[in-house]
Scaffold this active site. Structure first.
Site: not given
Ligand code: NAD
Length: 255
Positions: A60, A154, A158
């Site tokens: 992706v 992370y 997000k």
């Protein structure tokens, strides 16, 4: 078998495990035509056979591969109605800003944030033509809360997913396209179960912060994705859709 997604074509990234896998099964149960994109080609082929779905091996982070994934959905089934952009990697050991290196930071942004940008861009090409579509991007409860046990790359990625989803939801609201950020709380996974079983104290500490006193099952998150994908959520866009057992609402005092 239900009919809530009958006639809809859905693309799920990261569909070979965890939340993506539970959602893939749920979508097919509700009548969707499904295309699964994942790096795990072996699991993908098995799953596609089980669900009578289409599997595309895709990284992706690669713009051309992402374009090809959504093009495959259109060429195979005739539309792209739902995009569940959900693939991820988890933080490596040492997620603190003091420990993690720049390479880890870049990799995390590529897989967990840039990928979502690429998937939205690819899905929008078809959805704008159709004047219809639901995009669900997986963020996290860590997009709205800081983690004391830091995993900064992370958390930042997000947060980016949440901001990106909100703005796209606003921009395309009058084109019939809804974009929402799904923010799950901690979910059971084989790895998490194994780690936590070997560290009961760590599990107890973590559960103190969850009003429901347990982790979510992947199927519980899949139910929320189904709601956001279906017409039942027709007036919901640009939202921060928390499915977190109450974590974000809690003021917790240590016992
Ligand atoms: P998982 O790790 O079980 O599965 C992730 C899937 O993504 C795997 O099938 C993997 O092969 C695939 N993947 C990884 N890198 C890829 C790449 N470059 N290209 C294509 N596919 C790739 O994930 P999960 O725990 O079900 O989490 C799903 C989503 O939910 C993620 O975005 C995650 O950040 C988010 N989330 C999870 C939790 C949790 O506790 N599990 C909590 C909050 C948010």
């Amino acid at each position: 078998m239900g009919t809530r997604l009958l006639g809809r074509v859905a693309v799920i990234t990261g569909g070979c495990a965890g939340i993506g896998l539970a959602t893939a099964r749920r979508f097919v149960d509700e009548g969707a035509k499904l295309v699964i994109g994942d790096v795990n080609a072996e699991a993908g082929a098995t799953l596609a056979a089980e669900l009578d779905a289409t599997f595309v091996a895709v990284d992706v982070t690669d713009a051309e591969q992402v374009e090809a994934l959504f093009q495959t959905a259109f060429d195979t089934y005739g539309s792209v109605d739902i995009a569940f952009n959900n693939a991820e990697i988890l933080p490596l050991e040492g997620g603190s800003i003091l420990a993690a290196g720049l390479d880890d930071w870049h990799r995390m942004q590529e897989v967990n944030l840039t990928s979502v940008y690429l998937c939205c861009k690819a899905a929008l090409r078809f959805m704008l033509e159709q004047k219809r579509g639901s995009i669900i991007n997986t963020a996290s409860y860590l997009a709205v809360l800081g983690s004391a046990d830091s995993r900064i790359a992370y958390t930042a990625a997000k947060g980016g997913v949440l901001a990106l989803s909100r703005e796209l939801g606003v921009q395309f609201a009058r084109d019939g396209i809804r974009v929402n950020a799904l923010c799950p709380g901690p979910v059971t996974s084989p790895l998490a179960q194994e780690v936590l079983a070997s560290e009961p104290d760590a599990l107890e500490r973590q559960l103190v912060h969850i009003p429901m006193g347990r982790f979510a099952e992947p199927q519980e998150i899949a139910s929320a994705v189904l709601f956001l994908a279906s017409d039942e959520s027709s007036f919901i866009t640009a939202s921060q859709f928390l499915v977190d057992g109450g974590i974000a609402g809690a003021y917790v005092t240590p016992t």
